[in-house]
Design an enzyme around this catalytic site. Structure first.
Site, PDB file in Angstrom:
ATOM      1  N   GLU A  54      -2.035   8.360   8.530  1.00  0.00           N
ATOM      2  CA  GLU A  54      -0.602   8.046   8.487  1.00  0.00           C
ATOM      3  C   GLU A  54       0.134   8.632   9.694  1.00  0.00           C
ATOM      4  O   GLU A  54       1.101   8.056  10.182  1.00  0.00           O
ATOM      5  CB  GLU A  54       0.023   8.588   7.196  1.00  0.00           C
ATOM      6  CG  GLU A  54      -0.320   7.792   5.953  1.00  0.00           C
ATOM      7  CD  GLU A  54       0.407   6.460   5.879  1.00  0.00           C
ATOM      8  OE1 GLU A  54       1.573   6.379   6.289  1.00  0.00           O
ATOM      9  OE2 GLU A  54      -0.214   5.484   5.427  1.00  0.00           O
ATOM     10  N   TYR A 101      -1.110   8.274  -2.239  1.00  0.00           N
ATOM     11  CA  TYR A 101      -1.239   8.115  -3.691  1.00  0.00           C
ATOM     12  C   TYR A 101      -2.416   8.917  -4.256  1.00  0.00           C
ATOM     13  O   TYR A 101      -2.470   9.190  -5.447  1.00  0.00           O
ATOM     14  CB  TYR A 101      -1.498   6.634  -4.027  1.00  0.00           C
ATOM     15  CG  TYR A 101      -0.274   5.730  -4.014  1.00  0.00           C
ATOM     16  CD1 TYR A 101       1.011   6.219  -3.835  1.00  0.00           C
ATOM     17  CD2 TYR A 101      -0.431   4.359  -4.188  1.00  0.00           C
ATOM     18  CE1 TYR A 101       2.104   5.372  -3.824  1.00  0.00           C
ATOM     19  CE2 TYR A 101       0.666   3.496  -4.188  1.00  0.00           C
ATOM     20  CZ  TYR A 101       1.923   4.008  -3.999  1.00  0.00           C
ATOM     21  OH  TYR A 101       3.002   3.167  -4.000  1.00  0.00           O
ATOM     22  N   GLY A 102      -3.377   9.251  -3.399  1.00  0.00           N
ATOM     23  CA  GLY A 102      -4.650   9.774  -3.867  1.00  0.00           C
ATOM     24  C   GLY A 102      -4.598  10.965  -4.803  1.00  0.00           C
ATOM     25  O   GLY A 102      -5.418  11.101  -5.693  1.00  0.00           O
ATOM     26  N   CYS A 151     -11.271   3.306   0.979  1.00  0.00           N
ATOM     27  CA  CYS A 151      -9.801   3.373   1.052  1.00  0.00           C
ATOM     28  C   CYS A 151      -9.389   2.472   2.192  1.00  0.00           C
ATOM     29  O   CYS A 151     -10.043   2.454   3.250  1.00  0.00           O
ATOM     30  CB  CYS A 151      -9.351   4.820   1.305  1.00  0.00           C
ATOM     31  SG  CYS A 151      -7.585   5.001   1.662  1.00  0.00           S
ATOM     32  N   THR A 152      -8.320   1.719   2.018  1.00  0.00           N
ATOM     33  CA  THR A 152      -7.923   0.760   3.050  1.00  0.00           C
ATOM     34  C   THR A 152      -7.456   1.436   4.334  1.00  0.00           C
ATOM     35  O   THR A 152      -7.374   0.788   5.380  1.00  0.00           O
ATOM     36  CB  THR A 152      -6.817  -0.192   2.539  1.00  0.00           C
ATOM     37  OG1 THR A 152      -5.718   0.573   2.026  1.00  0.00           O
ATOM     38  CG2 THR A 152      -7.356  -1.104   1.444  1.00  0.00           C
ATOM     39  N   HIS A 153      -7.155   2.737   4.280  1.00  0.00           N
ATOM     40  CA  HIS A 153      -6.826   3.457   5.506  1.00  0.00           C
ATOM     41  C   HIS A 153      -8.044   3.667   6.401  1.00  0.00           C
ATOM     42  O   HIS A 153      -7.920   3.723   7.630  1.00  0.00           O
ATOM     43  CB  HIS A 153      -6.245   4.840   5.173  1.00  0.00           C
ATOM     44  CG  HIS A 153      -4.818   4.848   4.743  1.00  0.00           C
ATOM     45  ND1 HIS A 153      -4.419   4.403   3.497  1.00  0.00           N
ATOM     46  CD2 HIS A 153      -3.686   5.263   5.369  1.00  0.00           C
ATOM     47  CE1 HIS A 153      -3.104   4.549   3.386  1.00  0.00           C
ATOM     48  NE2 HIS A 153      -2.642   5.061   4.504  1.00  0.00           N
ATOM     49  N   ASP A 181       0.865  -1.176   0.000  1.00  0.00           N
ATOM     50  CA  ASP A 181       0.000   0.000   0.000  1.00  0.00           C
ATOM     51  C   ASP A 181       0.903   1.228   0.000  1.00  0.00           C
ATOM     52  O   ASP A 181       2.126   1.118   0.182  1.00  0.00           O
ATOM     53  CB  ASP A 181      -0.907  -0.014   1.235  1.00  0.00           C
ATOM     54  CG  ASP A 181      -1.847   1.184   1.306  1.00  0.00           C
ATOM     55  OD1 ASP A 181      -2.292   1.646   0.238  1.00  0.00           O
ATOM     56  OD2 ASP A 181      -2.142   1.658   2.420  1.00  0.00           O
ATOM     57  N   SER A 182       0.284   2.390  -0.168  1.00  0.00           N
ATOM     58  CA  SER A 182       1.057   3.631  -0.117  1.00  0.00           C
ATOM     59  C   SER A 182       1.572   3.914   1.283  1.00  0.00           C
ATOM     60  O   SER A 182       2.523   4.675   1.452  1.00  0.00           O
ATOM     61  CB  SER A 182       0.191   4.803  -0.588  1.00  0.00           C
ATOM     62  OG  SER A 182      -0.912   4.977   0.271  1.00  0.00           O
ATOM     63  N   CYS A 184      -4.526  -1.354  -1.727  1.00  0.00           N
ATOM     64  CA  CYS A 184      -4.743   0.080  -1.860  1.00  0.00           C
ATOM     65  C   CYS A 184      -5.771   0.295  -2.961  1.00  0.00           C
ATOM     66  O   CYS A 184      -5.576  -0.183  -4.080  1.00  0.00           O
ATOM     67  CB  CYS A 184      -3.424   0.781  -2.218  1.00  0.00           C
ATOM     68  SG  CYS A 184      -3.568   2.520  -2.631  1.00  0.00           S
ATOM     69  N   ASN A 185      -6.868   0.971  -2.641  1.00  0.00           N
ATOM     70  CA  ASN A 185      -7.891   1.209  -3.644  1.00  0.00           C
ATOM     71  C   ASN A 185      -7.360   2.020  -4.811  1.00  0.00           C
ATOM     72  O   ASN A 185      -7.642   1.723  -5.980  1.00  0.00           O
ATOM     73  CB  ASN A 185      -9.077   1.948  -3.007  1.00  0.00           C
ATOM     74  CG  ASN A 185      -9.797   1.101  -1.976  1.00  0.00           C
ATOM     75  OD1 ASN A 185      -9.351   1.018  -0.828  1.00  0.00           O
ATOM     76  ND2 ASN A 185     -10.886   0.474  -2.355  1.00  0.00           N
TER      77      ASN A 185
END
Length: 281
Positions: free
Chosen positions: A163, A51-52, A195-197, A19-20, A82-83
């Site tokens: 993050e 990344y978004g 989003c995976t976050h 993922d990012s 990561c979407n």
């Protein structure tokens, strides 16, 4: 440490997840729960996060470079956790590594359409995910089949807060309220965590929803579906690692940023211990 490649058998090789940043750990959590005997490598591209807001070609280039690194470490399967990277790069990753099982993530529009009672679904995601051709095609297909209406909400800045570990601060709650309130006002009774976050701020999201006076709002997280698809592909390829072989399952982390961000994330977000090291890609 993850065993050195080559591995005793193909099934004993690790699964590579990337993922990012730390968001993909929400997917890793589901993988570990469903496939507890597998060796796992997690790579956070934190130096390039988020990344978004980046161009699609940049995300694709990063994803291919990371996938190649994980393959060099002996990965028997890849999970694009990561979407945004799934939208921008999974087609290219699959083309470059056709021999590997590769699983991406996508916002759970289908389960959301099945869950909604009002016929309106809010989608919380990054700008890049919501603008991606793959996502828009999926939205149109699901909307046509289900008659559900999807209300799209880009969540600018939310990944950055997660993050930084700001999961339940006043600033994060204020941001969530700013993004969620219009969706609920628009009639959405189901929200997709696109989003995976975002699963890591689920408790804050639930509190914001309650504070806005909403009831029975369903939250859709597709991490479990990703793990189940991975399990199906591994079993179908004869690559699922038996629990009775070799040493216990290991977990190793890499980051293109600082170890001091990823190492505490394993502990705080997952309650797991992992060896973590930095690398340049």
């Amino acid at each position: 440490m993850i065993p050195t490649h080559p591995f005793p058998t193909p099934a004993d090789a690790p699964i590579g997840v990337f993922d990012s940043g730390v968001g993909g750990l929400s997917v890793l959590r589901h993988i570990r729960a469903l496939l507890p005997d597998e060796h796992l490598i997690y790579l956070a591209d934190s130096a390039w996060a988020p990344y978004g807001g980046k161009p699609e070609e940049v995300i694709a280039e990063r994803s291919l470079a990371i996938a190649a690194f994980l393959v060099r470490q002996g990965a028997k399967a890849l999970v694009v956790a990561c979407n945004t990277a799934t939208v921008a790069a999974i087609k290219a990753v699959r083309a470059h590594f056709p021999e590997l099982p590769i699983v991406g993530v996508e916002p759970g529009l289908k389960p959301a359409a099945a869950a909604t009672r009002s016929g309106k679904v809010g989608v919380l995601a990054t700008q890049r995910t919501l603008a991606g051709e793959k996502f828009l095609l999926l939205r149109d297909q699901v909307a046509l089949a289900s008659k559900a209406e999807f209300l799209l909400q880009p969540c600018v800045g939310l990944v950055d807060r997660i993050e930084l570990g700001e999961l339940d601060t006043e600033a994060t709650r204020a941001m969530l309220e700013r993004y969620i309130a219009p969706l609920l006002a628009g009639g959405a009774d189901t929200l997709v965590l696109g989003c995976t976050h975002y699963p890591f701020v689920r408790p804050a999201i639930e509190d914001v929803i309650a504070g806005l006076g909403a009831r029975d709002v369903a939250l859709i997280d597709t991490g479990d579906a990703v793990a189940r698809q991975l399990a199906r592909l591994l079993e179908g390829s004869g690559l699922q690692r038996p629990g009775s072989v070799g040493h216990p399952p290991l977990l190793h982390g890499y980051t293109t940023g600082g170890v001091d961000a990823l190492l505490p994330a394993f502990r705080k977000l997952l309650g797991m211990e992992a060896d973590v090291e930095t690398l340049k890609i």
